[in-house]
Design an enzyme around this catalytic site. Structure first.
Site, PDB file in Angstrom:
ATOM      1  N   ASP A  91       0.832  -1.212   0.000  1.00  0.00           N
ATOM      2  CA  ASP A  91       0.000   0.000   0.000  1.00  0.00           C
ATOM      3  C   ASP A  91       0.866   1.262   0.000  1.00  0.00           C
ATOM      4  O   ASP A  91       0.608   2.210  -0.737  1.00  0.00           O
ATOM      5  CB  ASP A  91      -0.901   0.047   1.251  1.00  0.00           C
ATOM      6  CG  ASP A  91      -2.006  -0.993   1.215  1.00  0.00           C
ATOM      7  OD1 ASP A  91      -2.228  -1.602   0.159  1.00  0.00           O
ATOM      8  OD2 ASP A  91      -2.651  -1.199   2.273  1.00  0.00           O
ATOM      9  N   THR A 155      -1.484   1.517   9.655  1.00  0.00           N
ATOM     10  CA  THR A 155      -0.797   0.233   9.799  1.00  0.00           C
ATOM     11  C   THR A 155       0.699   0.434   9.587  1.00  0.00           C
ATOM     12  O   THR A 155       1.104   1.034   8.580  1.00  0.00           O
ATOM     13  CB  THR A 155      -1.356  -0.805   8.794  1.00  0.00           C
ATOM     14  OG1 THR A 155      -2.771  -0.874   8.967  1.00  0.00           O
ATOM     15  CG2 THR A 155      -0.737  -2.183   9.012  1.00  0.00           C
ATOM     16  N   THR A 362      -9.544  -0.535   4.642  1.00  0.00           N
ATOM     17  CA  THR A 362      -9.342  -0.252   3.214  1.00  0.00           C
ATOM     18  C   THR A 362     -10.698   0.002   2.504  1.00  0.00           C
ATOM     19  O   THR A 362     -10.885  -0.310   1.336  1.00  0.00           O
ATOM     20  CB  THR A 362      -8.449  -1.339   2.540  1.00  0.00           C
ATOM     21  OG1 THR A 362      -7.938  -0.837   1.338  1.00  0.00           O
ATOM     22  CG2 THR A 362      -9.112  -2.666   2.295  1.00  0.00           C
ATOM     23  N   ARG A 374     -21.910   1.951  -7.958  1.00  0.00           N
ATOM     24  CA  ARG A 374     -21.599   3.089  -8.853  1.00  0.00           C
ATOM     25  C   ARG A 374     -20.997   2.593 -10.166  1.00  0.00           C
ATOM     26  O   ARG A 374     -21.345   3.074 -11.243  1.00  0.00           O
ATOM     27  CB  ARG A 374     -20.589   4.020  -8.174  1.00  0.00           C
ATOM     28  CG  ARG A 374     -21.274   5.093  -7.376  1.00  0.00           C
ATOM     29  CD  ARG A 374     -20.249   6.092  -6.851  1.00  0.00           C
ATOM     30  NE  ARG A 374     -20.722   6.600  -5.580  1.00  0.00           N
ATOM     31  CZ  ARG A 374     -19.985   6.839  -4.519  1.00  0.00           C
ATOM     32  NH1 ARG A 374     -18.687   6.630  -4.556  1.00  0.00           N
ATOM     33  NH2 ARG A 374     -20.513   7.294  -3.422  1.00  0.00           N
TER      34      ARG A 374
HETATM   35  C1  LIG Z   1      -6.755  -1.940  12.170  1.00  0.00           C
HETATM   36  C2  LIG Z   1      -6.942  -0.862  11.131  1.00  0.00           C
HETATM   37  C3  LIG Z   1      -5.935  -0.615  10.225  1.00  0.00           C
HETATM   38  C4  LIG Z   1      -6.038   0.467   9.343  1.00  0.00           C
HETATM   39  N1  LIG Z   1      -4.988   0.781   8.517  1.00  0.00           N
HETATM   40  C5  LIG Z   1      -5.031   1.933   7.814  1.00  0.00           C
HETATM   41  C6  LIG Z   1      -3.880   2.381   7.077  1.00  0.00           C
HETATM   42  O1  LIG Z   1      -2.831   1.714   7.048  1.00  0.00           O
HETATM   43  N2  LIG Z   1      -3.955   3.563   6.431  1.00  0.00           N
HETATM   44  C7  LIG Z   1      -5.080   4.320   6.421  1.00  0.00           C
HETATM   45  O2  LIG Z   1      -5.078   5.388   5.805  1.00  0.00           O
HETATM   46  N3  LIG Z   1      -6.195   3.915   7.073  1.00  0.00           N
HETATM   47  C8  LIG Z   1      -6.198   2.751   7.777  1.00  0.00           C
HETATM   48  N4  LIG Z   1      -7.317   2.327   8.463  1.00  0.00           N
HETATM   49  C9  LIG Z   1      -8.529   3.117   8.392  1.00  0.00           C
HETATM   50  C10 LIG Z   1      -9.687   2.401   7.711  1.00  0.00           C
HETATM   51  O3  LIG Z   1      -9.516   2.346   6.326  1.00  0.00           O
HETATM   52  C11 LIG Z   1     -10.979   3.108   8.160  1.00  0.00           C
HETATM   53  O4  LIG Z   1     -11.181   2.715   9.510  1.00  0.00           O
HETATM   54  C12 LIG Z   1     -12.172   2.751   7.317  1.00  0.00           C
HETATM   55  O5  LIG Z   1     -12.055   3.289   6.032  1.00  0.00           O
HETATM   56  C13 LIG Z   1     -13.490   3.229   7.947  1.00  0.00           C
HETATM   57  O6  LIG Z   1     -13.414   4.547   8.406  1.00  0.00           O
HETATM   58  P1  LIG Z   1     -13.916   4.878   9.896  1.00  0.00           P
HETATM   59  O7  LIG Z   1     -13.262   3.904  10.802  1.00  0.00           O
HETATM   60  O8  LIG Z   1     -13.680   6.305  10.144  1.00  0.00           O
HETATM   61  O9  LIG Z   1     -15.456   4.545   9.897  1.00  0.00           O
HETATM   62  P2  LIG Z   1     -16.695   5.561   9.423  1.00  0.00           P
HETATM   63  O10 LIG Z   1     -16.320   6.115   8.116  1.00  0.00           O
HETATM   64  O11 LIG Z   1     -16.908   6.480  10.563  1.00  0.00           O
HETATM   65  O12 LIG Z   1     -17.847   4.540   9.305  1.00  0.00           O
HETATM   66  C14 LIG Z   1     -18.663   4.133  10.406  1.00  0.00           C
HETATM   67  C15 LIG Z   1     -19.803   3.276   9.845  1.00  0.00           C
HETATM   68  O13 LIG Z   1     -20.617   4.067   8.957  1.00  0.00           O
HETATM   69  C16 LIG Z   1     -20.699   3.424   7.692  1.00  0.00           C
HETATM   70  N5  LIG Z   1     -20.736   4.445   6.645  1.00  0.00           N
HETATM   71  C17 LIG Z   1     -19.976   5.578   6.558  1.00  0.00           C
HETATM   72  N6  LIG Z   1     -20.282   6.251   5.442  1.00  0.00           N
HETATM   73  C18 LIG Z   1     -21.231   5.525   4.798  1.00  0.00           C
HETATM   74  C19 LIG Z   1     -21.962   5.691   3.578  1.00  0.00           C
HETATM   75  N7  LIG Z   1     -21.774   6.744   2.780  1.00  0.00           N
HETATM   76  N8  LIG Z   1     -22.870   4.744   3.239  1.00  0.00           N
HETATM   77  C20 LIG Z   1     -23.080   3.663   4.032  1.00  0.00           C
HETATM   78  N9  LIG Z   1     -22.411   3.447   5.190  1.00  0.00           N
HETATM   79  C21 LIG Z   1     -21.500   4.358   5.567  1.00  0.00           C
HETATM   80  C22 LIG Z   1     -19.441   2.562   7.606  1.00  0.00           C
HETATM   81  O14 LIG Z   1     -19.592   1.500   6.687  1.00  0.00           O
HETATM   82  C23 LIG Z   1     -19.318   2.084   9.041  1.00  0.00           C
HETATM   83  O15 LIG Z   1     -20.152   0.994   9.248  1.00  0.00           O
HETATM   84  C24 LIG Z   1      -7.223   1.241   9.320  1.00  0.00           C
HETATM   85  C25 LIG Z   1      -8.277   0.935  10.190  1.00  0.00           C
HETATM   86  C26 LIG Z   1      -8.143  -0.088  11.110  1.00  0.00           C
HETATM   87  C27 LIG Z   1      -9.274  -0.362  12.062  1.00  0.00           C
END
Ligand SMILES: Cc1cc2nc3c(=O)[nH]c(=O)nc-3n(C[C@H](O)[C@H](O)[C@H](O)COP(=O)(O)OP(=O)(O)OC[C@H]3O[C@@H](n4cnc5c(N)ncnc54)[C@H](O)[C@@H]3O)c2cc1C
Length: 381
Positions: A91, A155, A362, A374
């Protein structure tokens, strides 16, 4: 029918041996201690599989996406956290490989096959699914960009030698105002926050990062200013393939463990495999995992063929099908093993905790369905 040449089959056979002999014996311990498996990462580097997608000119093996997908699967079959080492590395590396200048590639890519680590830093506390809401910003000043902001959940964040950081250079332009930079571990102003305590995937590190007036040399911009969002999306498509591969491996590992146990577990005078209730669960677990595997390989083939109109949809679908399946299969594996499945003496409870993450990161599986929908609607226009 899987088309691998002799060299690719040899790589896969080496990976299987490493998975069995080096990775599996450490899987429970790194989960228990929440430790990054340094020794395993060194073994990957020594065997040329730390960054397999890296072309040979930069010290990698120039693997296809299909082969890389199979490598991730083999490792995740015994330890999903260890497979995540390869995923985070890819990544962080891909935006540099795809869009960096020749100089940037020469400077940063060769180390990534030898044991240096990369990370992909996009998510912020207020910007997860809604990644355009990010607040990190870099302003051009002399020969530098000055970066301020923060990231979370990254990560390998606190151990990475280089971070591929996404931030705005011109927030007024929205997606077209985002850029990507290489930030080195030693840059002044890069401050490490906490490493997260997680439910699963505990052999992997996830860090908070703070950017306090980091002066990034202008030549560390990846590609064009304002194109960062496009680079991020390109890398995320591929990262979804990697997550799908990890999920397929995890599901297969849970099948291996629960089948082995069920053949030996005697209740009512016979192995529980003689019970139709167990047989039906097993048939479903294997059938759905084989289906997820085929979707995953198909997504990899689209990337290898540079079939641009198919990649985004195929990777999103493979990701949500394979990770929803991994969640179900690992849960059923615990069920097949009854009370023993729930105990930490057996690996299936760890696999169940690990599987949950793949439905989230991801891009959550809700977002994956949005992305797929989409693309489906776009292709009908
Ligand atoms: C262990 C771990 C490793 C990670 N590693 C990385 C990394 O290396 N680099 C990096 O950049 N990020 C990383 N992430 C971030 C990860 O990609 C995000 O946690 C993920 O994209 C979800 O974002 P959020 O946690 O803010 O959840 P939110 O966006 O707050 O979502 C909360 C809930 O709402 C739902 N939701 C939100 N918007 C919508 C929509 N428009 N329609 C329907 N449902 C929706 C989601 O599906 C979810 O169920 C990591 C996360 C974790 C937990």
């Amino acid at each position: 029918m899987i088309e691998l040449d002799q060299e690719q089959r040899m790589v896969l056979s080496t990976v299987r041996n490493i998975a069995r002999e080096k990775v599996k014996p450490k899987a429970a311990e790194i989960d228990e201690k929440e430790e990054f498996p340094w020794e395993t990462a060194t073994t990957f580097a020594q065997n040329g599989i730390l960054t397999p997608l890296l072309p040979e000119e930069f010290g990698g093996i120039g693997s296809s996406y299909l082969l890389f997908s199979m490598i991730i699967e083999e490792i995740a079959r015994v330890c999903a956290s260890s497979a995540l080492i390869l995923i985070a590395q890819a990544d962080g590396m891909l935006p540099i490989l795809h869009s960096g200048t020749g100089e940037l590639k020469k400077k940063y890519l060769p180390g990534l096959s030898k044991g240096l680590f990369a990370a992909f830093a996009a998510t912020e506390p207020g910007a997860g699914s809604d990644i355009l809401y990010m607040r990190s910003k870099a302003s051009s000043k002399g020969g530098f960009y000055v970066l301020n902001g923060q990231k979370c959940f990254i990560t390998n964040g606190s151990i990475a030698d280089i971070l591929t950081v996404f931030c705005y250079t011109d927030p007024s332009k929205g997606a077209r105002g985002m850029s990507a930079f290489v930030v080195e571990k030693g840059f002044r102003g890069l401050v490490y926050g906490k490493n997260e305590k997680k439910m699963g995937m505990r052999g992997s590190i996830n860090s908070e990062l703070f950017f306090e007036d980091i002066a990034i040399p202008a030549e560390n911009i990846i590609g064009q200013e304002g194109s960062g969002f496009a680079y991020m999306m390109e890398a995320l498509d591929r990262s979804r393939l990697f997550a799908a591969s990890q999920a397929v491996g995890l599901a297969q590992g849970a099948i291996d463990e629960s089948l082995d146990y069920a053949g030996k577990r005697v209740q009512f005078g016979s192995p529980i495999t003689s019970l139709q209730a167990i047989q039906f669960m097993m048939a479903d677990m294997v059938a759905m995992t084989e289906a997820a595997r085929l979707l995953t390989y198909e997504a990899a083939r689209h990337i290898d063929a540079d079939d641009k109109s198919m990649i985004t949809k195929a990777c999103a679908i493979a990701k949500f099908i394979a990770s929803d399946n991994a969640m179900k299969v690992t849960t059923d594996a615990v069920q097949i093993m009854g009370g023993y499945g729930y105990m930490r003496d057996f690996p299936v409870e760890r696999m169940m905790r690990d599987a949950k993450l793949i439905q989230i990161y991801t891009g959550t599986n809700q977002i994956m369905r949005l992305v797929a929908a989409r693309e489906i609607l776009r292709s009908q226009r």
